[in-house]
Design a protein around this motif. Structure first.
Motif, PDB file in Angstrom:
ATOM      1  N   CYS A 195       0.798  -1.230   0.000  1.00  0.00           N
ATOM      2  CA  CYS A 195       0.000   0.000   0.000  1.00  0.00           C
ATOM      3  C   CYS A 195       0.829   1.278   0.000  1.00  0.00           C
ATOM      4  O   CYS A 195       0.288   2.363  -0.208  1.00  0.00           O
ATOM      5  CB  CYS A 195      -0.950   0.007   1.195  1.00  0.00           C
ATOM      6  N   GLY A 196       2.131   1.174   0.252  1.00  0.00           N
ATOM      7  CA  GLY A 196       2.988   2.354   0.243  1.00  0.00           C
ATOM      8  C   GLY A 196       3.052   3.116   1.550  1.00  0.00           C
ATOM      9  O   GLY A 196       3.824   4.076   1.676  1.00  0.00           O
ATOM     10  N   CYS A 205       2.437  -3.201   8.981  1.00  0.00           N
ATOM     11  CA  CYS A 205       1.845  -2.108   8.206  1.00  0.00           C
ATOM     12  C   CYS A 205       0.480  -1.811   8.788  1.00  0.00           C
ATOM     13  O   CYS A 205      -0.409  -2.674   8.791  1.00  0.00           O
ATOM     14  CB  CYS A 205       1.712  -2.502   6.729  1.00  0.00           C
ATOM     15  N   ALA A 206       0.292  -0.603   9.275  1.00  0.00           N
ATOM     16  CA  ALA A 206      -0.976  -0.248   9.906  1.00  0.00           C
ATOM     17  C   ALA A 206      -2.142  -0.315   8.920  1.00  0.00           C
ATOM     18  O   ALA A 206      -3.226  -0.787   9.249  1.00  0.00           O
ATOM     19  CB  ALA A 206      -0.875   1.147  10.522  1.00  0.00           C
ATOM     20  N   ARG A 207      -1.924   0.142   7.712  1.00  0.00           N
ATOM     21  CA  ARG A 207      -3.031   0.165   6.759  1.00  0.00           C
ATOM     22  C   ARG A 207      -3.426  -1.245   6.317  1.00  0.00           C
ATOM     23  O   ARG A 207      -4.604  -1.547   6.150  1.00  0.00           O
ATOM     24  CB  ARG A 207      -2.677   1.016   5.540  1.00  0.00           C
ATOM     25  N   LEU A 248      -2.624   2.676  14.753  1.00  0.00           N
ATOM     26  CA  LEU A 248      -1.257   2.508  15.220  1.00  0.00           C
ATOM     27  C   LEU A 248      -1.257   1.777  16.548  1.00  0.00           C
ATOM     28  O   LEU A 248      -1.973   2.159  17.473  1.00  0.00           O
ATOM     29  CB  LEU A 248      -0.565   3.867  15.369  1.00  0.00           C
ATOM     30  N   LEU A 249      -0.479   0.726  16.650  1.00  0.00           N
ATOM     31  CA  LEU A 249      -0.388  -0.038  17.886  1.00  0.00           C
ATOM     32  C   LEU A 249       0.501   0.693  18.879  1.00  0.00           C
ATOM     33  O   LEU A 249       1.528   1.263  18.508  1.00  0.00           O
ATOM     34  CB  LEU A 249       0.168  -1.435  17.596  1.00  0.00           C
ATOM     35  N   ALA A 250       0.102   0.671  20.129  1.00  0.00           N
ATOM     36  CA  ALA A 250       0.826   1.425  21.154  1.00  0.00           C
ATOM     37  C   ALA A 250       2.182   0.810  21.422  1.00  0.00           C
ATOM     38  O   ALA A 250       2.307  -0.398  21.653  1.00  0.00           O
ATOM     39  CB  ALA A 250       0.015   1.469  22.442  1.00  0.00           C
TER      40      ALA A 250
END
Length: 228
Positions: free
Chosen positions: A180-181, A197-199, A206-208
């Protein structure tokens, strides 16, 4: 054996001109053979590399942590090992008592291929996500076994590393996800890190990070879009 390595050095008559013995300061042991020398080295400062001598299959079996071989497992066996204990997916895949031969780097790659959060709990997976994880585990490990064998071409594995440019997320913090970039994210804990990759894996969330999120508190970004 994070910094420990086995290095093969051929006899002087057969060795390439560029091949040199490691520094004596790094050598823990060496084993002489007619065709060359197998050298055991450790470059790290923590000195955790070790070598055990055992006698007989029983003594060798006692060292086996008992993890399931993922490439030999059925979906049902994989599910049984995964849900034996309630852990995050990341922890379960890297536990040698549950799965054999995956480790930190390839667990990152597997979870990215499966499009699953590393912090999702093992016992919370629906059937479709379980099947995705099973397929991604087998495909990722098979692909990397084939790549490494092809790259070595039958030679002794001299460059042993968990960081490779062809990887999708492991060791690629802030570099673009190949799908996804979006910039790859990471969670750092103890001497390890988790890359994702969060997306692709967490719906943009976003994971803490245990240290940074506690430090930043309300300023900790909640979404990948907050970083733009």
């Amino acid at each position: 054996m994070i910094a420990g390595r086995l290095r093969w050095r051929e006899t002087a008559a057969q060795a390439p001109a560029a091949q040199k013995m490691p520094s004596p300061k790094l050598i823990l042991a060496s084993f002489e053979f007619p065709a060359g020398t197998l050298v055991f080295t450790e470059a790290g400062s923590k000195k955790r590399a070790s070598m055990l001598l055992v006698k007989g299959e029983g003594a060798l079996a006692a060292l086996d942590p008992g993890g399931l071989e993922p490439l030999d497992a059925t979906l049902e066996q994989f599910h049984g090992a995964l849900t034996r204990e309630s852990h995050t997916l990341k922890r379960a895949l890297t536990d040698p008592h549950l799965f054999s031969g995956i480790g930190n780097a390839y667990s990152d790659e597997i979870l990215h291929a499966a499009r699953l959060s590393p912090l999702k709990l093992t016992r919370s997976l629906p059937d479709d996500e379980l099947a995705r994880l099973y397929d991604a585990t087998r495909a990722t490990l098979t692909d990397w076994v084939d790549r490494l064998r092809r790259d070595l071409g039958g030679r002794f594995p001299e460059k042993v590393t968990a960081f490779r440019d062809e990887m999708a997320v492991h060791g690629r913090f802030k570099r673009p996800c190949p799908v996804c970039g979006s910039p790859v994210q990471r969670i750092v804990y103890a001497s390890n890190e988790c890359n994702y990759c969060a997306r692709c894996q967490t719906g943009g969330r976003l994971l803490a990070d245990r240290s940074l999120s506690r430090l930043l508190k309300d300023d900790w970004p909640k979404s990948i879009d907050d970083l733009a």
